[in-house]
Design a protein around this motif. Structure first.
Motif, short mmCIF file in Angstrom:
data_model
loop_
_atom_site.label_atom_id
_atom_site.label_comp_id
_atom_site.label_asym_id
_atom_site.label_seq_id
_atom_site.Cartn_x
_atom_site.Cartn_y
_atom_site.Cartn_z
N SER A 40 0.83 -1.21 0.00
CA SER A 40 0.00 0.00 0.00
C SER A 40 0.86 1.26 0.00
O SER A 40 0.55 2.23 -0.70
N LEU A 41 1.92 1.26 0.76
CA LEU A 41 2.82 2.42 0.79
C LEU A 41 3.44 2.66 -0.59
O LEU A 41 3.56 3.80 -1.04
N ARG A 42 3.78 1.58 -1.27
CA ARG A 42 4.36 1.72 -2.62
C ARG A 42 3.32 2.23 -3.61
O ARG A 42 3.60 3.10 -4.44
N SER A 43 2.10 1.72 -3.51
CA SER A 43 1.02 2.20 -4.37
C SER A 43 0.76 3.69 -4.12
O SER A 43 0.63 4.49 -5.05
N GLY A 44 0.68 4.06 -2.84
CA GLY A 44 0.37 5.44 -2.48
C GLY A 44 1.43 6.42 -2.95
O GLY A 44 1.10 7.51 -3.46
N LYS A 45 2.69 6.05 -2.82
CA LYS A 45 3.76 6.94 -3.26
C LYS A 45 3.73 7.14 -4.77
O LYS A 45 3.97 8.24 -5.27
N ALA A 46 3.44 6.07 -5.50
CA ALA A 46 3.35 6.17 -6.97
C ALA A 46 2.19 7.08 -7.37
O ALA A 46 2.31 7.92 -8.27
N GLU A 235 5.14 -13.21 -2.92
CA GLU A 235 6.52 -13.00 -3.35
C GLU A 235 6.59 -12.74 -4.85
O GLU A 235 7.29 -11.82 -5.30
N SER A 236 5.87 -13.52 -5.63
CA SER A 236 5.88 -13.37 -7.08
C SER A 236 5.34 -12.01 -7.50
O SER A 236 5.87 -11.37 -8.41
N LYS A 237 4.26 -11.57 -6.86
CA LYS A 237 3.59 -10.33 -7.24
C LYS A 237 4.49 -9.11 -7.11
O LYS A 237 4.41 -8.17 -7.90
N TYR A 238 5.35 -9.10 -6.09
CA TYR A 238 6.06 -7.87 -5.74
C TYR A 238 7.58 -8.00 -5.81
O TYR A 238 8.30 -7.20 -5.22
N MET A 299 -1.14 -0.33 -7.36
CA MET A 299 -0.73 0.75 -8.27
C MET A 299 0.78 0.97 -8.15
O MET A 299 1.27 2.09 -8.27
N THR A 300 1.52 -0.11 -7.93
CA THR A 300 2.97 -0.02 -7.85
C THR A 300 3.58 -0.13 -9.25
O THR A 300 2.88 -0.37 -10.22
N GLU A 301 4.89 -0.01 -9.31
CA GLU A 301 5.58 -0.11 -10.59
C GLU A 301 5.52 -1.53 -11.17
O GLU A 301 5.79 -1.74 -12.35
N LEU A 302 5.14 -2.50 -10.35
CA LEU A 302 5.06 -3.89 -10.80
C LEU A 302 3.61 -4.37 -10.95
O LEU A 302 3.38 -5.54 -11.24
N SER A 303 2.66 -3.48 -10.77
CA SER A 303 1.26 -3.90 -10.68
C SER A 303 0.61 -4.13 -12.04
O SER A 303 1.03 -3.61 -13.07
N LEU A 304 -0.49 -4.89 -12.00
CA LEU A 304 -1.16 -5.34 -13.21
C LEU A 304 -1.99 -4.24 -13.89
O LEU A 304 -1.97 -4.13 -15.12
N VAL A 305 -2.74 -3.46 -13.13
CA VAL A 305 -3.60 -2.44 -13.74
C VAL A 305 -2.78 -1.39 -14.51
O VAL A 305 -3.13 -1.08 -15.66
N PRO A 306 -1.70 -0.85 -13.94
CA PRO A 306 -0.88 0.06 -14.75
C PRO A 306 -0.32 -0.59 -16.01
O PRO A 306 -0.22 0.07 -17.05
N ASP A 307 0.02 -1.88 -15.93
CA ASP A 307 0.51 -2.59 -17.12
C ASP A 307 -0.58 -2.69 -18.19
O ASP A 307 -0.33 -2.49 -19.38
N ALA A 308 -1.80 -3.00 -17.77
CA ALA A 308 -2.92 -3.09 -18.71
C ALA A 308 -3.21 -1.73 -19.33
O ALA A 308 -3.51 -1.63 -20.53
N ALA A 309 -3.12 -0.68 -18.52
CA ALA A 309 -3.35 0.68 -19.03
C ALA A 309 -2.30 1.06 -20.07
O ALA A 309 -2.63 1.64 -21.12
N ARG A 310 -1.05 0.71 -19.79
CA ARG A 310 0.03 1.00 -20.76
C ARG A 310 -0.23 0.28 -22.08
O ARG A 310 -0.02 0.83 -23.17
N ALA A 311 -0.70 -0.95 -21.99
CA ALA A 311 -1.00 -1.73 -23.20
C ALA A 311 -2.14 -1.10 -23.99
O ALA A 311 -2.24 -1.29 -25.21
N ALA A 312 -3.00 -0.33 -23.30
CA ALA A 312 -4.10 0.37 -23.96
C ALA A 312 -3.70 1.77 -24.40
O ALA A 312 -4.54 2.54 -24.86
N GLY A 313 -2.40 2.10 -24.26
CA GLY A 313 -1.90 3.40 -24.69
C GLY A 313 -2.06 4.50 -23.67
O GLY A 313 -2.05 5.70 -24.01
N MET A 314 -2.20 4.13 -22.40
CA MET A 314 -2.46 5.10 -21.34
C MET A 314 -1.27 5.16 -20.38
O MET A 314 -0.83 4.13 -19.86
N SER A 315 -0.73 6.34 -20.15
CA SER A 315 0.36 6.48 -19.20
C SER A 315 -0.16 6.32 -17.77
O SER A 315 -1.38 6.37 -17.53
#
Length: 330
Positions: A40-46, A235-238, A299-315
């Protein structure tokens, strides 16, 4: 022209000030007390970094009792919830903010409760005909019977998945392949929750679908997940290098359309708002099973939703902006 330069410069400075003042004051709530605090701290900082880049007068608080007092004093225009797990994703904070009449990102109280509790989710999926793996709900009293473990094996089969009912990030989740390991897995899961789910093991591809929207959500590209461990655990997720997010997922068109349709159905059924992530297993016959719904996905640098957004052309910044706008429209 030279005499006009200071005036022109002042005009642009004032324009920037007006723009900043016109933007909503956003509080990012992160941290908290759950087992997912560090994530959560990593998500919040991002998220905070993105909001500041976007020009919002944003600030962050680590969620605790003193943070509640600060929220009462500050009365922000919007709270961006970057909390994961219990006392953050389970309706607790949502109910508090509702009572204070403060807008917040993501789903409301009822939706948060339903999605966080895997037992409630399963019951609702079954009632509404949503495809999900077979399961049995366990309470501590169920283990008094000496034959309970053998009966459970006969009903669910091996391998089976044991899950704590109210945790995220695969905390309290175990894949059990031998009967002698069932009881220890259940006891470990009970350390995290008063109810435990024993679930049929689905052999196939692990997929996830991110959705953005309120009444008519946009479905982002489906992600296929592979892991260095037995499954996509904490462990795998993060941990960088412990997983791979494959976009687009290596599935056929029929499976893709089926999963998209089910995702929209589940999003509406659970009354999700803003954004959410729905996890699936696709078995070797191409049949999808809904695992769970995440109302405040990472919402971390390794998270799935930001990756999906990038694949859709969204920063990442555009994703955060979309979530903010959706929250204010709710």
């Amino acid at each position: 022209m030279q005499t006009l330069e200071p005036t022109v410069r002042l005009f642009f400075i004032m324009e920037e000030v007006v723009e900043i003042l016109s933007k909503e004051r956003i509080l990012v709530l992160m941290g908290g007390t759950s087992a997912e605090r560090e994530v959560s701290l990593r998500s919040g900082k991002a998220v905070l970094s993105a909001l500041l880049t976007l020009g919002y007068p944003a600030y962050a608080l680590d969620y605790n009792h003193s943070a509640i007092d600060q929220i009462l004093i500050d009365k922000p225009d919007l709270v961006f919830l970057a909390l994961h797990g219990q006392n953050g994703e389970d309706g607790t904070v949502q109910g508090l903010l509702d009572s204070l009449d403060i807008a917040y990102t993501g789903s409301g109280l009822t939706s948060s409760v339903l999605c966080m509790d895997k037992v409630l989710s399963k019951k609702l999926f079954k009632y509404e005909g949503i495809p999900t793996a077979g399961y049995k709900i366990l309470k501590k009293k169920d283990l008094i019977d000496s034959d309970a473990i053998h009966t459970l094996k006969e009903e669910i089969g091996l391998p089976m998945v044991i899950k704590a009912a109210t945790q995220g990030s695969s905390i309290g989740t175990y894949i059990v392949r031998n009967e002698e390991d069932i009881l220890s897995a259940i006891n470990n899961a009970f350390l995290y929750s008063h109810e435990v789910l024993a679930e049929e093991f689905i052999d196939g591809k692990e997929l996830t679908v991110a959705l953005l929207g309120n009444e008519q959500p946009e479905v982002l590209p489906i992600i296929e997940i592979t892991s260095q461990n037995e499954f996509y655990d904490y462990e795998s997720k993060y941990t960088q290098g412990m997983f791979e997010h494959i976009i687009p997922a290596r599935i056929d068109r029929i499976s893709e359309e089926n999963i998209i349709n089910i995702s929209k159905q589940v999003y509406e059924l659970m009354n999700c708002k803003g954004f959410a992530r729905i996890d699936f297993m696709l078995d070797k016959n191409g049949y999808p099973y809904v695992l769970e719904v995440n109302t405040i996905p990472g919402m971390t640098e390794l998270s799935l939703v930001p990756d999906a957004a990038r694949a859709a052309g969204m920063s990442f910044e555009e994703l955060v902006e979309r979530i903010v706008r959706l929250a204010l429209k709710k």
